[in-house]
Each structure stands twice: as C-alpha cells, then as structure tokens.
Design a protein around this motif. Structure first.
Motif, PDB file in Angstrom:
ATOM      1  N   GLU A 175      62.283  60.903  39.015  1.00 36.68           N
ATOM      2  CA  GLU A 175      62.755  60.097  37.877  1.00 36.68           C
ATOM      3  C   GLU A 175      64.233  59.763  38.017  1.00 36.68           C
ATOM      4  O   GLU A 175      64.671  58.637  37.718  1.00 36.68           O
ATOM      5  CB  GLU A 175      62.508  60.854  36.577  1.00 36.68           C
ATOM      6  CG  GLU A 175      62.889  60.061  35.319  1.00 36.68           C
ATOM      7  CD  GLU A 175      62.588  60.835  34.059  1.00 36.68           C
ATOM      8  OE1 GLU A 175      62.936  60.332  32.970  1.00 36.68           O
ATOM      9  OE2 GLU A 175      62.026  61.954  34.150  1.00 36.68           O
ATOM     10  N   ALA A 176      65.016  60.749  38.487  1.00 39.05           N
ATOM     11  CA  ALA A 176      66.445  60.501  38.689  1.00 39.05           C
ATOM     12  C   ALA A 176      66.667  59.436  39.766  1.00 39.05           C
ATOM     13  O   ALA A 176      67.548  58.573  39.644  1.00 39.05           O
ATOM     14  CB  ALA A 176      67.153  61.802  39.067  1.00 39.05           C
ATOM     15  N   ARG A 177      65.842  59.466  40.821  1.00 40.18           N
ATOM     16  CA  ARG A 177      65.974  58.449  41.872  1.00 40.18           C
ATOM     17  C   ARG A 177      65.658  57.054  41.333  1.00 40.18           C
ATOM     18  O   ARG A 177      66.336  56.076  41.649  1.00 40.18           O
ATOM     19  CB  ARG A 177      65.040  58.798  43.036  1.00 40.18           C
ATOM     20  CG  ARG A 177      65.494  60.010  43.855  1.00 40.18           C
ATOM     21  CD  ARG A 177      64.477  60.336  44.927  1.00 40.18           C
ATOM     22  NE  ARG A 177      64.933  61.458  45.758  1.00 40.18           N
ATOM     23  CZ  ARG A 177      64.194  62.017  46.716  1.00 40.18           C
ATOM     24  NH1 ARG A 177      62.975  61.534  46.971  1.00 40.18           N
ATOM     25  NH2 ARG A 177      64.686  63.019  47.413  1.00 40.18           N
ATOM     26  N   VAL A 178      64.597  56.981  40.473  1.00 44.78           N
ATOM     27  CA  VAL A 178      64.234  55.681  39.895  1.00 44.78           C
ATOM     28  C   VAL A 178      65.357  55.160  38.990  1.00 44.78           C
ATOM     29  O   VAL A 178      65.732  53.982  39.019  1.00 44.78           O
ATOM     30  CB  VAL A 178      62.911  55.800  39.121  1.00 44.78           C
ATOM     31  CG1 VAL A 178      62.640  54.512  38.339  1.00 44.78           C
ATOM     32  CG2 VAL A 178      61.767  56.093  40.068  1.00 44.78           C
ATOM     33  N   MET A 179      65.904  56.070  38.152  1.00 44.52           N
ATOM     34  CA  MET A 179      66.992  55.668  37.252  1.00 44.52           C
ATOM     35  C   MET A 179      68.204  55.206  38.050  1.00 44.52           C
ATOM     36  O   MET A 179      68.890  54.239  37.669  1.00 44.52           O
ATOM     37  CB  MET A 179      67.362  56.836  36.335  1.00 44.52           C
ATOM     38  CG  MET A 179      66.273  57.188  35.318  1.00 44.52           C
ATOM     39  SD  MET A 179      66.705  58.618  34.309  1.00 44.52           S
ATOM     40  CE  MET A 179      68.162  57.979  33.491  1.00 44.52           C
ATOM     41  N   LEU A 180      68.502  55.920  39.157  1.00 47.59           N
ATOM     42  CA  LEU A 180      69.626  55.529  39.995  1.00 47.59           C
ATOM     43  C   LEU A 180      69.396  54.145  40.602  1.00 47.59           C
ATOM     44  O   LEU A 180      70.298  53.300  40.637  1.00 47.59           O
ATOM     45  CB  LEU A 180      69.838  56.568  41.095  1.00 47.59           C
ATOM     46  CG  LEU A 180      71.023  56.307  42.054  1.00 47.59           C
ATOM     47  CD1 LEU A 180      72.321  56.305  41.278  1.00 47.59           C
ATOM     48  CD2 LEU A 180      71.055  57.385  43.154  1.00 47.59           C
ATOM     49  N   ALA A 181      68.153  53.897  41.043  1.00 44.49           N
ATOM     50  CA  ALA A 181      67.844  52.588  41.608  1.00 44.49           C
ATOM     51  C   ALA A 181      67.949  51.490  40.552  1.00 44.49           C
ATOM     52  O   ALA A 181      68.466  50.396  40.800  1.00 44.49           O
ATOM     53  CB  ALA A 181      66.437  52.604  42.224  1.00 44.49           C
ATOM     54  N   ASP A 182      67.451  51.791  39.308  1.00 45.28           N
ATOM     55  CA  ASP A 182      67.553  50.803  38.215  1.00 45.28           C
ATOM     56  C   ASP A 182      69.005  50.504  37.878  1.00 45.28           C
ATOM     57  O   ASP A 182      69.395  49.354  37.648  1.00 45.28           O
ATOM     58  CB  ASP A 182      66.820  51.325  36.985  1.00 45.28           C
ATOM     59  CG  ASP A 182      65.306  51.345  37.177  1.00 45.28           C
ATOM     60  OD1 ASP A 182      64.845  50.678  38.115  1.00 45.28           O
ATOM     61  OD2 ASP A 182      64.630  52.035  36.396  1.00 45.28           O
ATOM     62  N   ALA A 183      69.819  51.590  37.835  1.00 42.58           N
ATOM     63  CA  ALA A 183      71.230  51.393  37.519  1.00 42.58           C
ATOM     64  C   ALA A 183      71.911  50.535  38.577  1.00 42.58           C
ATOM     65  O   ALA A 183      72.722  49.651  38.271  1.00 42.58           O
ATOM     66  CB  ALA A 183      71.930  52.743  37.399  1.00 42.58           C
TER      67      ALA A 183
ATOM     68  N   ARG B  75      73.563  46.948  37.941  1.00 41.18           N
ATOM     69  CA  ARG B  75      74.936  46.668  38.338  1.00 41.18           C
ATOM     70  C   ARG B  75      75.011  45.394  39.161  1.00 41.18           C
ATOM     71  O   ARG B  75      75.883  44.547  38.961  1.00 41.18           O
ATOM     72  CB  ARG B  75      75.484  47.854  39.134  1.00 41.18           C
ATOM     73  CG  ARG B  75      76.944  47.685  39.561  1.00 41.18           C
ATOM     74  CD  ARG B  75      77.300  48.729  40.588  1.00 41.18           C
ATOM     75  NE  ARG B  75      76.454  48.588  41.785  1.00 41.18           N
ATOM     76  CZ  ARG B  75      76.343  49.506  42.739  1.00 41.18           C
ATOM     77  NH1 ARG B  75      76.993  50.650  42.637  1.00 41.18           N
ATOM     78  NH2 ARG B  75      75.551  49.286  43.786  1.00 41.18           N
ATOM     79  N   ASP B  76      74.051  45.238  40.096  1.00 47.52           N
ATOM     80  CA  ASP B  76      74.029  44.023  40.915  1.00 47.52           C
ATOM     81  C   ASP B  76      73.769  42.788  40.064  1.00 47.52           C
ATOM     82  O   ASP B  76      74.357  41.724  40.281  1.00 47.52           O
ATOM     83  CB  ASP B  76      72.962  44.151  42.006  1.00 47.52           C
ATOM     84  CG  ASP B  76      73.285  45.266  42.991  1.00 47.52           C
ATOM     85  OD1 ASP B  76      74.480  45.665  43.070  1.00 47.52           O
ATOM     86  OD2 ASP B  76      72.357  45.744  43.674  1.00 47.52           O
ATOM     87  N   GLN B  77      72.853  42.936  39.078  1.00 50.64           N
ATOM     88  CA  GLN B  77      72.573  41.801  38.194  1.00 50.64           C
ATOM     89  C   GLN B  77      73.807  41.402  37.391  1.00 50.64           C
ATOM     90  O   GLN B  77      74.115  40.217  37.231  1.00 50.64           O
ATOM     91  CB  GLN B  77      71.422  42.147  37.245  1.00 50.64           C
ATOM     92  CG  GLN B  77      70.062  42.246  37.922  1.00 50.64           C
ATOM     93  CD  GLN B  77      68.958  42.614  36.945  1.00 50.64           C
ATOM     94  OE1 GLN B  77      69.215  42.783  35.762  1.00 50.64           O
ATOM     95  NE2 GLN B  77      67.742  42.768  37.457  1.00 50.64           N
ATOM     96  N   LEU B  78      74.522  42.416  36.839  1.00 48.42           N
ATOM     97  CA  LEU B  78      75.740  42.124  36.087  1.00 48.42           C
ATOM     98  C   LEU B  78      76.785  41.443  36.953  1.00 48.42           C
ATOM     99  O   LEU B  78      77.483  40.517  36.524  1.00 48.42           O
ATOM    100  CB  LEU B  78      76.306  43.415  35.479  1.00 48.42           C
ATOM    101  CG  LEU B  78      75.483  44.045  34.347  1.00 48.42           C
ATOM    102  CD1 LEU B  78      76.093  45.376  33.929  1.00 48.42           C
ATOM    103  CD2 LEU B  78      75.434  43.095  33.148  1.00 48.42           C
ATOM    104  N   GLU B  79      76.906  41.906  38.182  1.00 57.03           N
ATOM    105  CA  GLU B  79      77.876  41.289  39.086  1.00 57.03           C
ATOM    106  C   GLU B  79      77.491  39.844  39.387  1.00 57.03           C
ATOM    107  O   GLU B  79      78.330  38.942  39.427  1.00 57.03           O
ATOM    108  CB  GLU B  79      77.937  42.108  40.387  1.00 57.03           C
ATOM    109  CG  GLU B  79      78.913  41.568  41.419  1.00 57.03           C
ATOM    110  CD  GLU B  79      80.350  41.603  40.951  1.00 57.03           C
ATOM    111  OE1 GLU B  79      81.181  40.838  41.486  1.00 57.03           O
ATOM    112  OE2 GLU B  79      80.650  42.412  40.037  1.00 57.03           O
TER     113      GLU B  79
END
Length: 851
Positions: A453-461, A465-469
């Motif tokens: 779950e932590a890996r998925v959350m890290l990937a989503d984050a 971040r890429d989308q915001l950029e």
C-alpha cells in the motif's frame, strides 16, 4: 377594488394605533386583516369593513410546521392582489408572507427591522418566491424609527396612494359597529397598574403617591382596573389607596369582552396607567391618558390624544426589547428609576408636547450599558463553559466505567481459558502454539500489505506531482501564448497604422460611401451571455443615421446570443473563447475601418442621433481626438434612473478618478476617439479586467484634447449581476493601482494630498462593503475579514473607526451562537442608527445660509 392581505400579529396597543390606517385601507379595498389568536376580540371594535381572521400559529413558530404549511396553502388559494405589512418590526408571520406568498405588489416600511432568521424558514418550507428583505417591497416608505406610529402610518398611506380624504394618522375604533368619534364628559379616575409582564410594571406604591400628590388631576371616584391575570396587582393597589383613606372601586375585565371594556373607557375623566395597550385603547375613545413607559422610546409607546402625556426615563437605552442587560432587577431599571414626585411635577406643568423625558440617576450612561452588556456576555460564556466542563466530566466517568467493564470481561475470559487449560494442558499448549503461528502469519501478511500500500501511495504521489508540474508548465505556456497573441495584435495595429492612407484611398469604404461623406464610425461590442439585452444594443447602433459598421465579439456564449446575431445580416461577428473583455475589444478594433472608433458593452445602448452629434463635433474640431458625452443610467427594464455628466477639465481630474461616486470624468459608453489616437496609444491592456477603460482614458488624455458635451449619447445599464455592482470592491482596488501610476506627474504637495484622499476613500469604501456583507449574511466571513484587512492596508487610520471593530465582531458572530450573533448585530445597527441620528441633528442645526 384590490384584494388585500394585511398582517398585524403584534399586540393590542399596536393594532389600535394602526386602526386609522387599516380603516382607510378597507374603505377602498377588500381587506383580510390577519391577527394573532389572542387578538381575535378586536373584531368587536375595529372597522366592520375589515374581514378579521386569525393566524393559526404563534409568532415564534414553536408549533408543528403543519399548521403553517396549511395556512400558506390557504393564503395562496385566496389569490391576493396586494400584501400590506404595516408592522415596523417583522416577526416570522411577516417573513412568511413576504417570502413565500406570490403577489406582485408588496407594501411596507423600507427600513423595517426583522426578528428571526429566514434561512430556517427556507429549510422548512422550500425556496422563497422572493428574498424576505426590505428591498423586496414594491411600494415602501423610509421613516425615522423613533417618530410616533401615527406619523409612520400617514407616510405609508401617502406612499401607497390611499385617498387623503380618509385620515390615517389617528386611531379609529368602532363600538357596536358605530364609529367612536365622540364621547360624553368623563368623571372620576381609572388607575390601571398592571401591564401583563412583571418587568414592565411600575411599583404600585407610586400610583398611590401620584393620587396623593395630584388630587385635582385625579378626582374621585377612583376605579382600579385590570385583567383577570392582574387581579393580585389590582388588589394590592386598592389596599394601598384605601390605607390613605380614599374609597376605590374594583373593575376586573375579561380579554374576550373587549367591546364592553372599550365602551366603558369613555366615562372616565382621566386614566393613569403603565399598560401601553390600555393607554392606546383609552386615548382612542377620547379619554385623557397619563402613561408611564420604559425607556425603549420607539414611536409606538407614545400615547395619542391632545390631553394625553407619556413619561419616559431619559437614558441611552440599547433597545434590547425585553432582554434587559441588568438581569438582577425585578422590573426594568429605567422604569424603577422614575420617581413618582418627579413624574407628578412634570405632569402638573403645561406642555405642548405629549412626550415627557425625565432625567434619572447616573447609573445609565452608555459606558455602563456597554460594560453591563459585556459582563452579561462573559457570564453567559462562563455558564456555557461550566456546562461543557460538567458534560466532559460525565463523559470521562462513563468512559472509565466502560473500560473497567471491559477489563472485567477480559479477566473472566482469561480465567475461563485458564480453567480449560488446566483440564487439558497438552491440548491447550498445542492450540496456543498453533494460534501464535497463525498470528505471526497474519502480522506478516499485514506488514506485506502495508508495504504494498505504501508503494502504491508513493507511486500515486509521484504521479500527482508530475501532473501538477505538467499543469504548471501548461499554465505558463498558456500565459505566454495569450501574451504573444496580444503582442501580435499590437503589431498588426502598428502595421495597419502605417498603411492607413494608401489602403483607405482605394478601400471598400470609399467606394461605398464616397470620399466626401461624413466620418465613418466603427463600433465594437464585447459579449458573453447577454442574450437578454444584446438585441437592444444592436438596434440602437442600426438606428443611427451616420454611416457605420458594427462588430460583435462574443466569447462563446451558451445562451441564445448566437441565434440573435444571425438575425442581423449587417453585423460582423464571431463567437469563440477569448481572454476577457479587453482581448475581445482588441480583436474588433483590428477589424475596424472607421475614422471614429468606440466600443459599447452588450447590455448598454446608444441614444438616437448620437453618432450624428459626434461626427459634427469631430468635423468641427480637427484638433480633438477624444469626444465624451453624457450617459444615462437605466435599470433592467431600460427605465432611466439617473445620469452621468462628463466632468473632465484637466488631466488631474482623471488621475483623481479612483471610484468616487459623484465624480465620473469620462463615462465609457458615451466615449468616441479617432483612429489616429488609437495608433498612438495602442490597444487595451488585457491584464485589466475591471477598469480597462479607465486605464485607456489615462493614456489617451495625455496625447490629445478632450471635448465634452452634456448631451446623452448612450445609456449604461446598472443591474445586480453586472461586474460593476457585484465586484465593486475589486474595482476600487484596481482603480487605485491604475491611478497610482500617474501620481508622479503631480507637484509634490498636490501628490501627497491626492494620495491621502485616495487612501481614505478606498479604505472607507472597502469597509462599507465588508459591513454590508457582515450585517446581511452575504459572502463568507473570510471574505469580510479580507476586505477589512485591505481597508486597513489602504488607510491604516481607519482602524480607529468603531465601525471596523463592530464589522469584525459581526462577521465572527455570524457562525457562532445565534443569541450572540443577534446581540452583536443589534449593537452594530444601534451604533449606525446613533451616528445617523447625530448627523441628522447636526445637519438640521446647521445655518441655512452658509457664506
């Protein structure tokens, strides 16, 4: 003859004061007078032409909503033509009539006060047909809230067109269906010491002292009167008078027998009371009345009649309407402070005014009132705090008991398991080992799941971040694209200006209208979602007699705007997204071929003959590059409500235009300029959204002479949804910043004076908008506080104004306790009324001829 719904759900005395106005209303209309249930006996003494009906619920709406819904349905079935709300203080019944009964004409007082929050009604009964506020009245009159009620009704009758042959400023009662306009000579004295509420009663011994001091004013026989509920007060007063050696008669009346009570009032030579309803009733049938009232001096406490007098305590009352800020007093302190001997001395003196104000002790200055009010608020907050502390203590106690019970349960389970283990030790050890193994596996599985779950959350984050950029880069590219588009438009304008003479020598314009014709005019109209008004704009241009062309630059409207544009083949138009109003105007100007240019918004329009008049001015004045005319102000129905006159004389006048309501230098809809002037100053600034015209006039006025004419060339529509009205505070700030760019052109002394005036003006305007939001529940508290902060930034000295503190309190209390919000808003409005009252007195005291 119109069918009228009239609401009077207040008390007996208030309805008696309004009886003259209601009788005049019934003389020319079919009137249903709705009153509270306890006021039903009024049918025996009011004008028989009035159809008296009772509201089946209390004013506070403490009953079930079912009778209210049924009442609303029955009222709608009546199909009333007019609603008359003649109460100066509106309760929930009035709010229901104003907001939830469909009727084209609603009459009332324009500055009446509301008791109650209509948002609760909206949640209970659905959205209103109109917002229940004073602005929703179609016929109204604004009056001083402190004048006697009879003057208020006379003003309301005049504003609503009642026949002046039927007077409305005097009470008019009917006993046995005959007008009670005369009475026989009275004998004896009626003393009425009760007033229903204990807080409003004057001490009984002071009535006795009044009879002892003024025996000639209060002759025998003495009658002590009261309602059944006031029997104890009547007996106490009788015993006190009999102790002085005077005989008295007892007169106990029932509220239902109001006609007999009214008729009996006429036989007395003088009435002494502190009951406002009885005082108004006796005065209405001609009996002279001496009334002692609390300090809440609102015109409805003043007793009518040439021989009647009303005594008040002269204190700075906060008009708390029964919620006195001195809770330790048995009766209202303003009433308790009225000494009988002082009242008797004042009544013994002849006076031309029916109002007597007596000074009282020094315990009532405004500072003491405010201090007591603050102490009351602190005490209330302390009480709430203690209550919350007790609740928290109980919660913790129950939580401890719950934990103890759980612990006891766990101990029982453990003992059972221990007994079972002793019975079969080997089996228990085996089960325990298996259980531990399973728990270990479960913990391991949970740990792995949490890791995934932590890996998925890290990937989503990382993806977010890429989308915001990407969004940030896209926004910067879009900004650069619009800026480049603006620069391209400016370049095209410059190139067009260089080729103007050779191109126009053989242009289509010259081939159509001839070389010696009058100047050719080009009009640009920016538009977005204005289908309701744009037809009038187009036809006002088409009706001009001077040769012209009309461009409509629509920003992609979703209403019927495009359908309307297709109806006019002479128009040149586009409908596509743009970067705001300035960008749309610039696109139209780059297409324009005229000698004279102008733009007009899609909800404004030109007056007949405007172009001909402008062409004559430009032809007669070749040195003039900018012509400004008068501009009418119209409403949504295109009815003229005012006019702007051009006040431009020098460039400083335009610099000082930072939103002053009485100083409109250059009205935008009635402004025209030469093409050559636009080629010098460039296009409109697309970064200006609220005052793009003002920024352009500043650039143009430096390059040419300005010609002004008072003739109305155009009409400016002032409607609630326009940005000039809905975003006024943004306009003030933007005008200030644009004006500030040119202060350096003024002499130092004048520049400092202009800056001080500008900051003071913008600060007060922003504070006024914040105050409007806070008192009327508009906007949001953060927006209100942001406006207060902006006002303080522009004019730091405005923080010394009490209005700023009151506005901040009102915005903060809007989301707190309802009682706190009501007290804060009333205090705020009381201060505003006090300031208004002092200004009126100052204005009336000023000399008429000022040198």
């Amino acid at each position: 003859m119109a069918k009228v719904l009239a609401l009077r759900t207040d008390r007996l005395g208030d309805i008696v004061l309004a009886s003259g106005y209601l009788s005049a209303l019934a003389n020319s209309h079919e009137v249903d007078l709705w009153v509270s249930q306890e006021s039903a006996p009024l049918a025996d003494i009011l004008d028989p032409e009035l159809n008296l009906r009772t509201v089946p619920f209390t004013n506070q709406l403490s009953d079930s909503p079912d009778p209210v819904i049924q009442w609303l349905k029955s009222i709608r079935d009546e199909s009333y033509d007019v609603i008359v709300l003649s109460q100066f203080t509106h309760d929930y019944a009035n709010l229901l009539a104003l907001g939830w009964i469909e009727c084209q004409e609603v009459c009332g007082f324009a500055n009446a006060e509301f008791e109650g929050n209509y948002g609760w009604l909206e949640n209970e009964f659905g959205p209103p047909v109109r917002t229940p506020i004073n602005a929703s009245f179609t016929s109204s009159v604004r009056v001083d809230p402190f004048i006697p009620d009879r003057k208020k009704y006379a003003a309301l009758a005049a504003a609503t067109g009642l026949d002046p042959a039927h007077p409305t400023d005097q009470p008019r009662l009917f006993v046995n269906k005959d007008s009670d306009s005369s009475r026989p000579a009275g004998i004896g004295t009626l003393v009425w010491p009760g007033s229903g509420a204990l807080a409003k009663q004057w001490p009984v011994e002071r009535f006795t002292e009044m009879l002892r001091i003024l025996p000639e004013r209060y002759p025998d026989p003495i009658t002590i009167g009261g309602a059944i509920a006031e029997t104890a007060v009547v007996e106490a007063c009788c015993h006190a008078i009999e102790a002085d050696g005077r005989s008295v008669e007892r007169w106990i009346v029932t509220p239902s027998d109001l006609a007999a009570t009214t008729s009996a009032m006429r036989r007395f030579a003088r009435v002494l009371t502190n009951d406002t309803g009885i005082a108004h009733l006796a005065a209405a049938v001609g009996a002279p009345v001496d009334a002692v009232s609390p300090a809440q001096h609102e015109g409805r406490f003043v007793v009518d009649g040439p021989e009647s007098r009303t005594v008040f305590a002269d204190i700075a009352c906060t008009r708390c309407r029964g919620n006195c800020i001195f809770p330790d007093e048995t009766i209202w302190p303003c009433l308790a402070a009225l000494d009988a001997s002082k009242v008797a001395d004042a009544l013994a003196k002849e006076s031309s005014t029916p109002i007597i104000k007596l000074p009282v002790s020094e315990r009532f200055p405004m500072e003491d009132l405010l201090a007591a009010q603050r102490a009351y608020s602190v005490q209330r907050d302390r009480t709430w705090g203690e209550l919350l502390s007790r609740i928290e203590g109980q919660r913790r106690k129950w939580q401890a008991l719950h934990e103890e019970a759980e612990e006891s349960g766990r101990s029982s389970v453990a003992r059972a398991k221990e007994a079972e283990a002793q019975r079969d030790k080997l089996r228990a050890l085996l089960e325990q080992a298996q259980h531990q193994r399973d728990e270990t596996r479960t913990v391991l599985a949970q740990a792995e799941a949490q890791r995934d779950e932590a890996r998925v959350m890290l990937a989503d984050a990382s993806g977010q971040r890429d989308q915001l950029e990407a969004l940030r880069v896209d926004a910067e590219n879009q900004r650069d694209l619009w800026r480049g588009h603006h620069d391209t438009l400016q370049t095209k304008l410059n190139e067009t200006s260089k080729e103007t003479v050779p191109v126009r020598a053989t242009s289509e314009r010259d081939s159509v209208i001839g070389k010696d014709a009058a100047p050719f005019i080009s009009i640009v109209t920016p538009s977005f979602g204005q289908a309701e008004f744009i037809r009038e704009t187009i036809e006002s241009v088409a009706a001009q007699v001077v040769a012209c062309e009309h461009f409509v630059m629509d920003g992609g409207s979703k209403d019927h705007t495009v359908d309307i544009l297709r109806e006019y083949p002479h128009l040149e138009w586009v409908s596509e997204p743009d970067h705001g109003q300035a960008h749309a105007i610039n696109k139209g100007l780059l297409r324009a071929r005229g000698d004279i240019l102008a733009y007009i918004n899609s909800d404004d329009f030109y007056r007949p003959g405007a172009f001909e008049h402008v062409a004559e001015i430009f032809s007669a004045n070749p040195q003039v590059g900018l012509v400004v005319g008068g501009c009418d102000i119209v409403n949504e129905a295109s009815e003229t409500t005012g006019k702007f006159l051009p006040r431009y004389q020098q460039f400083e006048d335009l610099i000082r235009y930072w939103g002053w309501d009485r100083w409109v230098c250059i009205p935008q809809p009635s402004t025209f300029w030469r093409r050559s002037l636009l080629e010098q100053v460039g296009l409109f600034d697309i970064d200006c959204h609220m005052v793009l015209d003002y920024e352009m006039w500043l650039r143009m006025a430096q390059k040419t002479q300005v010609f002004t004419t008072d003739r109305s060339l155009a009409a400016f529509r002032l409607a609630p949804e326009t940005k000039t009205v809905s975003r006024t505070h943004e306009m003030y700030c933007e005008e200030f910043e644009i004006s500030k760019r040119y202060w350096h052109m003024l002499p130092r002394k004048r520049r400092l004076q202009i800056e001080r005036e500008a900051r003071n003006h913008v600060g007060n305007r922003l504070l006024g908008v914040a105050e409007h939001y806070a008192l009327n529940g508009l906007g949001t508290p953060p927006l209100t506080r942001q406006l207060i902060a902006q006002a303080s930034r522009f004019a730091p000295w405005i923080t010394l104004n009490p209005r700023l503190g009151l506005t901040l309190l009102s915005s903060m209390s809007g989301h707190g306790q309802e009682t706190s919000a009501r007290v804060t808003h009333r205090l705020h409005r009381a201060y505003l009324r006090l300031v208004w009252y002092m200004r009126q007195r100052q204005a009336s005291a000023a000399p008429e001829d000022t040198p």
